[in-house]
Scaffold this motif. Structure first.
Motif, mmCIF file in Angstrom:
data_model
loop_
_atom_site.group_PDB
_atom_site.id
_atom_site.type_symbol
_atom_site.label_atom_id
_atom_site.label_comp_id
_atom_site.label_asym_id
_atom_site.label_seq_id
_atom_site.Cartn_x
_atom_site.Cartn_y
_atom_site.Cartn_z
ATOM 1 N N THR A 1 0.837 -1.203 0.000
ATOM 2 C CA THR A 1 0.000 0.000 0.000
ATOM 3 C C THR A 1 0.867 1.246 0.000
ATOM 4 O O THR A 1 0.558 2.233 -0.680
ATOM 5 C CB THR A 1 -0.929 0.007 1.223
ATOM 6 N N SER A 2 1.955 1.214 0.755
ATOM 7 C CA SER A 2 2.867 2.345 0.803
ATOM 8 C C SER A 2 3.411 2.668 -0.582
ATOM 9 O O SER A 2 3.450 3.840 -0.992
ATOM 10 C CB SER A 2 4.011 2.046 1.768
ATOM 11 N N ALA A 3 3.803 1.645 -1.324
ATOM 12 C CA ALA A 3 4.321 1.866 -2.675
ATOM 13 C C ALA A 3 3.246 2.436 -3.595
ATOM 14 O O ALA A 3 3.521 3.312 -4.423
ATOM 15 C CB ALA A 3 4.861 0.556 -3.240
ATOM 16 N N GLN A 4 2.013 1.961 -3.438
ATOM 17 C CA GLN A 4 0.920 2.477 -4.259
ATOM 18 C C GLN A 4 0.621 3.933 -3.947
ATOM 19 O O GLN A 4 0.392 4.747 -4.850
ATOM 20 C CB GLN A 4 -0.323 1.618 -4.044
ATOM 21 N N LEU A 5 0.635 4.283 -2.656
ATOM 22 C CA LEU A 5 0.392 5.669 -2.267
ATOM 23 C C LEU A 5 1.504 6.586 -2.777
ATOM 24 O O LEU A 5 1.248 7.693 -3.257
ATOM 25 C CB LEU A 5 0.269 5.770 -0.749
ATOM 26 N N LEU A 6 2.745 6.119 -2.672
ATOM 27 C CA LEU A 6 3.864 6.917 -3.169
ATOM 28 C C LEU A 6 3.768 7.111 -4.677
ATOM 29 O O LEU A 6 4.088 8.190 -5.195
ATOM 30 C CB LEU A 6 5.181 6.251 -2.800
ATOM 31 N N SER A 7 3.334 6.084 -5.382
ATOM 32 C CA SER A 7 3.161 6.203 -6.827
ATOM 33 C C SER A 7 2.091 7.241 -7.154
ATOM 34 O O SER A 7 2.245 8.044 -8.088
ATOM 35 C CB SER A 7 2.777 4.846 -7.416
ATOM 36 N N LEU A 8 1.006 7.243 -6.373
ATOM 37 C CA LEU A 8 -0.057 8.226 -6.579
ATOM 38 C C LEU A 8 0.474 9.647 -6.327
ATOM 39 O O LEU A 8 0.229 10.560 -7.119
ATOM 40 C CB LEU A 8 -1.225 7.918 -5.645
ATOM 41 N N LEU A 9 1.227 9.819 -5.245
ATOM 42 C CA LEU A 9 1.776 11.138 -4.931
ATOM 43 C C LEU A 9 2.802 11.572 -5.970
ATOM 44 O O LEU A 9 2.860 12.743 -6.353
ATOM 45 C CB LEU A 9 2.401 11.123 -3.538
ATOM 46 N N ARG A 10 3.606 10.623 -6.432
ATOM 47 C CA ARG A 10 4.570 10.906 -7.494
ATOM 48 C C ARG A 10 3.837 11.411 -8.744
ATOM 49 O O ARG A 10 4.265 12.367 -9.404
ATOM 50 C CB ARG A 10 5.318 9.612 -7.799
ATOM 51 N N GLY A 11 2.703 10.784 -9.048
ATOM 52 C CA GLY A 11 1.905 11.204 -10.195
ATOM 53 C C GLY A 11 1.346 12.608 -10.040
ATOM 54 O O GLY A 11 1.282 13.378 -11.008
ATOM 55 N N GLN A 12 0.945 12.959 -8.810
ATOM 56 C CA GLN A 12 0.447 14.312 -8.574
ATOM 57 C C GLN A 12 1.536 15.352 -8.787
ATOM 58 O O GLN A 12 1.294 16.426 -9.340
ATOM 59 C CB GLN A 12 -0.112 14.410 -7.150
ATOM 60 N N ALA A 13 2.744 15.044 -8.352
ATOM 61 C CA ALA A 13 3.857 15.955 -8.584
ATOM 62 C C ALA A 13 4.137 16.097 -10.077
ATOM 63 O O ALA A 13 4.385 17.201 -10.576
ATOM 64 C CB ALA A 13 5.103 15.465 -7.850
ATOM 65 N N GLU A 14 4.070 14.998 -10.793
ATOM 66 C CA GLU A 14 4.337 15.036 -12.229
ATOM 67 C C GLU A 14 3.263 15.815 -12.985
ATOM 68 O O GLU A 14 3.511 16.309 -14.087
ATOM 69 C CB GLU A 14 4.454 13.612 -12.765
ATOM 70 N N GLN A 15 2.073 15.936 -12.393
ATOM 71 C CA GLN A 15 1.027 16.767 -13.001
ATOM 72 C C GLN A 15 1.259 18.253 -12.742
ATOM 73 O O GLN A 15 0.555 19.099 -13.283
ATOM 74 C CB GLN A 15 -0.354 16.375 -12.453
ATOM 75 N N GLY A 16 2.235 18.588 -11.911
ATOM 76 C CA GLY A 16 2.570 19.980 -11.694
ATOM 77 C C GLY A 16 2.287 20.517 -10.316
ATOM 78 O O GLY A 16 2.430 21.718 -10.077
ATOM 79 N N ARG A 17 1.883 19.653 -9.395
ATOM 80 C CA ARG A 17 1.619 20.102 -8.032
ATOM 81 C C ARG A 17 2.884 20.007 -7.178
ATOM 82 O O ARG A 17 3.797 19.251 -7.478
ATOM 83 C CB ARG A 17 0.513 19.254 -7.409
ATOM 84 N N ALA A 18 2.905 20.786 -6.109
ATOM 85 C CA ALA A 18 3.923 20.635 -5.080
ATOM 86 C C ALA A 18 3.359 19.681 -4.029
ATOM 87 O O ALA A 18 2.351 19.983 -3.402
ATOM 88 C CB ALA A 18 4.257 21.978 -4.447
ATOM 89 N N VAL A 19 3.996 18.537 -3.878
ATOM 90 C CA VAL A 19 3.530 17.519 -2.935
ATOM 91 C C VAL A 19 4.564 17.407 -1.819
ATOM 92 O O VAL A 19 5.735 17.119 -2.080
ATOM 93 C CB VAL A 19 3.333 16.158 -3.624
ATOM 94 N N VAL A 20 4.131 17.651 -0.587
ATOM 95 C CA VAL A 20 5.038 17.680 0.561
ATOM 96 C C VAL A 20 4.509 16.724 1.617
ATOM 97 O O VAL A 20 3.386 16.880 2.090
ATOM 98 C CB VAL A 20 5.137 19.101 1.156
ATOM 99 N N MET A 21 5.323 15.745 1.993
ATOM 100 C CA MET A 21 4.875 14.793 3.001
ATOM 101 C C MET A 21 5.877 14.673 4.137
ATOM 102 O O MET A 21 7.088 14.776 3.936
ATOM 103 C CB MET A 21 4.653 13.409 2.383
ATOM 104 N N VAL A 22 5.340 14.480 5.333
ATOM 105 C CA VAL A 22 6.156 14.132 6.487
ATOM 106 C C VAL A 22 6.288 12.618 6.527
ATOM 107 O O VAL A 22 5.306 11.897 6.348
ATOM 108 C CB VAL A 22 5.500 14.631 7.794
ATOM 109 N N THR A 23 7.504 12.118 6.719
ATOM 110 C CA THR A 23 7.714 10.672 6.776
ATOM 111 C C THR A 23 8.896 10.350 7.683
ATOM 112 O O THR A 23 9.783 11.180 7.904
ATOM 113 C CB THR A 23 7.962 10.090 5.372
ATOM 114 N N HIS A 24 8.880 9.119 8.201
ATOM 115 C CA HIS A 24 10.004 8.632 9.002
ATOM 116 C C HIS A 24 10.907 7.710 8.186
ATOM 117 O O HIS A 24 11.958 7.295 8.671
ATOM 118 C CB HIS A 24 9.492 7.860 10.224
ATOM 119 N N ASP A 25 10.468 7.372 6.976
ATOM 120 C CA ASP A 25 11.176 6.372 6.191
ATOM 121 C C ASP A 25 12.202 7.029 5.272
ATOM 122 O O ASP A 25 11.873 7.529 4.189
ATOM 123 C CB ASP A 25 10.180 5.546 5.370
#
Length: 254
Positions: free
Chosen positions: A181-205
């Protein structure tokens, strides 16, 4: 799969800029003189130990902290919240509240609808697209209290997506989800950035951040390092952020 259309502002040559930001809770300084810029088209990670000011930084950007000094702008303007969508930590939400997955996603349209206008066809289509994109459209009639941790996170992402914001802020979106699920969520967020958005996440990983992100910010009440993974991910910076013990866990310079 249906994809959300990005509004023109998503593609504007702007950035979210934090300048000399200090946040205090009473006598406690949670964040001191933070300077960082998050660009459109990039997936960024804010990384640091517990109590380092990661969540505080996101809340300060949104204007949700009481004692703040400094400036936060988007495209040189201070109306940052109008351009921003936010996903808080799961444990801060009431998952017993009697609403369905569809209802939660539709809440993301409130800012655009206002309180007195009912959702129209375009709003329903946008919610459907967001739920499909997040992989939870088939759960749309389920009560949110019945969902797993990973499913809940997907619903929160769908609620975020329907806002069509230029800046997406996520507080620990990968916590409590399995590796797939983590990989799928990261792929979704990566896609949002590639569409031109600024995507900022807090993570421990650290490893996932280095693999997936364009931009890393290491923080421990102040900005320790900020830049590309290659620039930031060094033994010196990791040690300064997490203490010497972090090196024992195999973090090596990129």
């Amino acid at each position: 799969m249906t994809h959300l259309a990005c509004t023109p502002e998503c593609y504007a040559p702007d950035a979210l800029q934090v300048q000399n930001l200090t946040v205090r809770y009473g006598q406690h300084t949670a964040l001191e003189e933070a300077n960082v810029t998050f660009h459109l088209g990039e997936l960024s990670a804010i990384i640091g130990p517990n109590g380092a000011g990661k969540s505080t930084l996101l809340k300060a950007i949104l204007g949700l902290t009481p004692d703040v000094h400094g400036e936060v702008t988007f495209g040189g303007r201070q109306d940052v919240r109008r351009h921003t969508a936010y996903v808080p930590q799961q444990q801060t939400l009431d998952w017993a509240f009697p609403v369905t997955v569809w209802d939660v996603a539709m809440m993301g349209r409130t800012g655009r609808l206002g309180w007195l206008r009912w959702p129209g066809r375009a709003d329903r289509e946008r919610v459907k697209a967001a739920l499909e994109q997040a992989g939870v459209y088939d759960l749309r009639q389920r009560h949110i209290g019945e969902l797993s941790g990973g499913q809940r996170q997907r619903v929160l992402l769908a609620r975020m997506l329907v806002r069509d914001a230029a800046v997406l802020l996520l507080d620990e979106p990968l916590t409590g989800v399995d590796q797939a699920t983590s990989a799928q969520l990261l792929s979704l967020l990566r896609g949002q950035a590639e569409q031109g958005r600024a995507v900022v996440m807090v993570t421990h990983d650290l490893e996932q951040a280095r693999e997936w992100c364009d931009h890393l910010t290491l923080i421990n009440r102040r900005i320790i390092a900020d830049g590309t993974p290659q620039q930031v991910y060094t033994p010196h910076n990791i040690e300064a952020t997490f203490s010497r013990s972090a090196l024992a866990y195999g973090h090596q310079e990129a």
